[in-house]
Structure formats: C-alpha cells, structure tokens
Design an enzyme around this catalytic site. Structure first.
Site, PDB file in Angstrom:
ATOM      1  N   LYS A  79      -7.390  80.096 109.588  1.00 37.61           N
ATOM      2  CA  LYS A  79      -7.548  81.451 109.042  1.00 37.61           C
ATOM      3  C   LYS A  79      -8.982  81.605 108.571  1.00 37.61           C
ATOM      4  O   LYS A  79      -9.495  80.750 107.842  1.00 37.61           O
ATOM      5  CB  LYS A  79      -6.596  81.677 107.859  1.00 37.61           C
ATOM      6  CG  LYS A  79      -6.553  83.142 107.424  1.00 37.61           C
ATOM      7  CD  LYS A  79      -5.709  83.947 108.374  1.00 37.61           C
ATOM      8  CE  LYS A  79      -5.837  85.444 108.157  1.00 37.61           C
ATOM      9  NZ  LYS A  79      -7.097  86.002 108.699  1.00 37.61           N
ATOM     10  N   LYS A 103      -9.899  77.135 100.305  1.00 34.57           N
ATOM     11  CA  LYS A 103      -9.451  78.392  99.700  1.00 34.57           C
ATOM     12  C   LYS A 103      -7.966  78.644  99.951  1.00 34.57           C
ATOM     13  O   LYS A 103      -7.214  78.992  99.027  1.00 34.57           O
ATOM     14  CB  LYS A 103     -10.281  79.549 100.248  1.00 34.57           C
ATOM     15  CG  LYS A 103     -10.042  80.884  99.572  1.00 34.57           C
ATOM     16  CD  LYS A 103     -10.872  81.987 100.221  1.00 34.57           C
ATOM     17  CE  LYS A 103     -12.349  81.659 100.195  1.00 34.57           C
ATOM     18  NZ  LYS A 103     -13.169  82.754 100.767  1.00 34.57           N
ATOM     19  N   LYS A 115     -13.453  79.759 110.914  1.00 30.72           N
ATOM     20  CA  LYS A 115     -14.459  80.806 110.739  1.00 30.72           C
ATOM     21  C   LYS A 115     -15.133  81.064 112.072  1.00 30.72           C
ATOM     22  O   LYS A 115     -15.185  80.190 112.938  1.00 30.72           O
ATOM     23  CB  LYS A 115     -15.518  80.381 109.719  1.00 30.72           C
ATOM     24  CG  LYS A 115     -16.232  81.555 109.052  1.00 30.72           C
ATOM     25  CD  LYS A 115     -15.347  82.216 108.007  1.00 30.72           C
ATOM     26  CE  LYS A 115     -16.078  83.317 107.259  1.00 30.72           C
ATOM     27  NZ  LYS A 115     -15.297  83.846 106.135  1.00 30.72           N
ATOM     28  N   THR A 199     -10.216  91.516  98.342  1.00 34.07           N
ATOM     29  CA  THR A 199     -11.119  90.458  97.892  1.00 34.07           C
ATOM     30  C   THR A 199     -11.751  90.842  96.557  1.00 34.07           C
ATOM     31  O   THR A 199     -11.806  90.034  95.622  1.00 34.07           O
ATOM     32  CB  THR A 199     -12.210  90.177  98.938  1.00 34.07           C
ATOM     33  OG1 THR A 199     -11.596  89.893 100.193  1.00 34.07           O
ATOM     34  CG2 THR A 199     -13.067  88.992  98.523  1.00 34.07           C
ATOM     35  N   ASN A 230     -17.499  95.841 100.584  1.00 34.45           N
ATOM     36  CA  ASN A 230     -16.101  95.946 100.170  1.00 34.45           C
ATOM     37  C   ASN A 230     -15.805  95.132  98.919  1.00 34.45           C
ATOM     38  O   ASN A 230     -15.042  95.558  98.045  1.00 34.45           O
ATOM     39  CB  ASN A 230     -15.179  95.474 101.301  1.00 34.45           C
ATOM     40  CG  ASN A 230     -15.083  96.482 102.430  1.00 34.45           C
ATOM     41  OD1 ASN A 230     -15.402  97.654 102.256  1.00 34.45           O
ATOM     42  ND2 ASN A 230     -14.649  96.026 103.593  1.00 34.45           N
ATOM     43  N   SER A 358      -4.456  89.063 103.617  1.00 35.91           N
ATOM     44  CA  SER A 358      -4.394  88.794 105.053  1.00 35.91           C
ATOM     45  C   SER A 358      -3.102  88.058 105.387  1.00 35.91           C
ATOM     46  O   SER A 358      -2.466  88.319 106.413  1.00 35.91           O
ATOM     47  CB  SER A 358      -5.594  87.951 105.497  1.00 35.91           C
ATOM     48  OG  SER A 358      -6.735  88.759 105.685  1.00 35.91           O
TER      49      SER A 358
END
Length: 425
Positions: A79, A103, A115, A199, A230, A358
């Site tokens: 992820k 995380k 990533k 976030t 954001n 997510s």
C-alpha cells in the site's frame, strides 16, 4: 553505513534511505528475539524501474523513468502512493515504501508497504500528456499491482483523476472493472467519503491528543504550517476550528505570516484559485528561511522529506512538531529536538490518516457497501487515538522518543508476521 546500503543505492546519513536505516538501527534494542529478522526491514522485497515512452502533443516522443517499490508484504498487500516530481529517485521511493510498511503496521492495518513515482514535472505537460504517462506507467507496473497485491494511491502531484486513469487502465488490461486496485479515486468510481482530508485530519487528531497530554490548550495556540496541499490545508482548517491561530504558512510559492492568525478558509479558496499562498490578502510576505524562526506552539511540516535539518532544529520555537509529510526530519535534527524538549509526533503515525481511510475505501470496494463521512471520521479518529496511545505507552515504558516507540510497535508486528510465515522455500 549499514550493510543494507544496497549496491544500487548509495545513501548518505541524511538521505531518505539513510534516514530510514538509522531509524531501524535505533529500534533494534527493543525487538527482543525478533531482532534476528531485522535485515528484512533493511531490504526492499521488490523494486521495479520502468521506461515510460509517450508521444507528446507536438508529435515528438519523450521518455520518463518510473518506479514501483514493494518494501515488505509480510502483513498483507503493498500500500502506498504514486508521486509525480522532477526529483523522484529510486532511493527516495525505497524509503517512502519502507515508511509505508512501518506506517500501516503502526495503525495495525492488514497491509505491507509500497510506493511509486515518475520523474516528471507535471506542470510542464498538458492534461492529455499526463494521461498518457499515467496509462503507460500503469501498464508497465501492472505485473506487480492488483487489489490483493499492491494498491497505489495519490501522493505528491497526483490526485483522484490520475487514480481513475490508473484504475481504468488496469481494468482494461485484466478484462474487468477492478475498483480496488487503487484508492483515492473519485467518489462515483468507488472512492470513499472523507478521503481527501483524511491525512490532514489524522495530523490534527494526533496533534490534539499530544497537546492534551502535554497540557497545551489548542484555544489560542499558535500554529505554523509548511505545505498547503491536501494535508496542510486540512490540518490548518481543523486547528483553526479548534480556536488555534495559524500564524504562518509556507508553500512552493513563498511564505506568508499574520501574527493575529490567517483566515484559513479564505486562504484555502485563494490557493485553489491562484495555485499558491503568495499574494494572499491579510498576510505579509516573509523570506522562506525565516519560516523556521516563526514564534509558534505547534509546527506542521507537511511538504517534502528532509526539510527539518540540524541547523533548523536549533531554531524551531514550537513545543510540538506534527509530521504531516513523510520523513521531514533528519536523524541529527531528531536528536536536537529531543534534547531541547520538543515533542515530535512522527510521520509514521501522525500522517497515517490517509492510509487508514484508503483502507476503508478498499474494504468498501470489496463489499460494494459505502459508509457516511461521519462514520468514516469516527472510525478514523478511534484508530488514530488508539494507535497513538499504544505508542505513547511504549515510549513511557522504555523512556524513548515517540518515533522510536512507533518503530518498536510497528516492527514487532512486521517481524512477528515474518517469523510466523517462515521462509519459502
């Protein structure tokens, strides 16, 4: 440098991968018998480099370099976001994927870390050219992504539209609509309510909990925010709603300040219209480097990695630093802030609100049953607060920083999964 300084990457101590390796080394004493598996954390499972040739609008052919790194998949599918930036490198993407591993484990989501990125300045290309880049990139990395393999999401300079193109491209290639292959999609394509601001909301929620534990009243607290995308804008909005004064904001267009507090709602509208904070009425322009000297109680670095250097750490006036960005503080600066009594809520828990929602989106796509934004926020707040409480208890138990405690909690979960799964073959 650790022996995990791989042959294709040559990190320095304060580079992204070097920073990550230093963080892993610091957690080793708290892993007990699981420390025998620590090399697992220092090596990405898989790194893919792809060529992305496209035809530009003028008829010429351009080539771009793309990356997708899967750091660890012991706890579930990969992820992590995809960023479009002219400075994207393999080392940076490796580090970002590793921080995603930590995380997702820190908030106990059933994911590993991944990533992606493309070395491109998207502002230099048309919408159609960016669509071609996105679709070709998705096709090239399609061999390793999927709803149960690796699920990309938006990151720097990417958004819901790019996720829609990625989802469509992947779906066309597999012969069926696969909404769960990416998250951060538009709502009508299986996206989740609350995702865009998640976030930033996570930054605020962890900041609110940390301030409570420090005895800091958010009413009247002075907040400085670096980065107003954001993450930074959503966090600033929530702090302002709680009575805090957002006194300084910095983004790629410059730095603005107002000692009485900026009008965050008006600033958000200005940035949407003008592309940056520069020129906002009701503010004064300040030299960018002076941002780190602004008198504040809470500092939110929410832009790129490596911005809190040792020299800047000596100047920061805040008592609480909330890492909205990934890897904004280099290890030497971390030590200085700790010595000065500045509490840092690390990125791997502070900005985990995005990956948490997510996860909610991914779950909703599988069930085709969607939650209200209120339900999303309640679930998000509980997961973030519970995770921070576990980390705080670990920090108190071992007398260590919140960052090392976050790594201790997360790495124990990752390496327990690694040990229980065993080695194949």
């Amino acid at each position: 440098m650790s022996q995990a300084a791989l042959s294709y990457v040559h990190p320095t101590p304060d580079s992204p991968w070097g920073t990550y390796l230093s963080q892993v080394d610091r957690v080793a004493p708290y892993l007990g018998h699981l420390a025998r598996w620590i090399e697992t954390l220092k090596r990405p499972k898989r790194a893919l480099i792809v060529d992305i040739p496209i035809e530009l609008d003028n008829g010429s052919v351009a080539h771009f370099e793309g990356f997708r790194v899967q750091h660890n998949l012991s706890r579930g599918p990969g992820k992590g976001g995809v960023r479009y930036h002219p400075d994207v490198t393999l080392e940076e993407v490796m580090a970002l994927s590793a921080w995603m591993t930590v995380k997702t484990a820190a908030v106990n989501l059933p994911y590993g870390g991944a990533k992606g990125g493309i070395r491109i300045d998207p502002k230099q290309y048309s919408r159609k050219e960016i669509e071609r880049v996105t679709r070709r990139y998705t096709s090239e990395i399609g061999i390793i992504i999927g709803p149960q393999q690796d699920i990309p999401a938006p990151d720097v300079n990417t958004n819901g539209q790019i996720m829609a193109w990625m989802m469509d491209t992947y779906s066309m290639n597999v012969g069926g609509t696969a909404t769960g292959v990416v998250t951060g999609k538009p709502i009508h394509l299986g996206g989740s309510l609350g995702r865009v601001k998640s976030t930033g909301r996570g930054v605020f929620v962890t900041g609110r909990e940390a301030a409570r534990r420090l005895g800091m009243n958010l009413e009247g607290a002075r907040v400085a925010v670096q980065g107003f995308g954001n993450v930074g804008s959503a966090a600033a909005e929530l702090f302002a709603q709680s009575g805090s004064k957002v006194v300084a904001v910095q983004d790629h267009t410059g730095t603005i300040v107002n000692e009485q507090g900026l009008d965050v709602a008006a600033l958000t509208a200005w940035v949407k219209e003008n592309g940056g904070v520069a020129g906002f009425a009701g503010s004064e322009r300040m030299a960018d480097e002076e941002f780190w000297d602004v008198r504040c109680d809470i500092l939110v670095p929410a832009a790129l990695e490596g911005v809190v250097t040792a020299e800047r750490a000596q100047r920061i006036t805040a008592k609480l630093v909330l890492e909205g960005a990934n890897g904004p503080t280099v290890p030497s600066a971390d030590d200085i802030l700790a010595d000065r009594g500045v509490l840092v809520v690390p990125d791997v828990i502070c900005n985990a609100g995005g990956v948490t929602v997510s996860y909610f989106e991914w779950v909703q796509d599988f069930s085709s049953f969607f939650w209200t934004e209120e339900e999303i926020n309640v679930r998000l707040d509980k997961i973030m607060v519970d995770a921070l409480c576990k980390i705080w208890d670990t920090a108190d138990k071992h007398k260590i920083t919140l960052r090392t405690a976050t790594f201790a909690v997360a790495c124990e979960r990752i390496l327990t999964a690694r040990e229980e799964r065993g080695l194949y073959p």
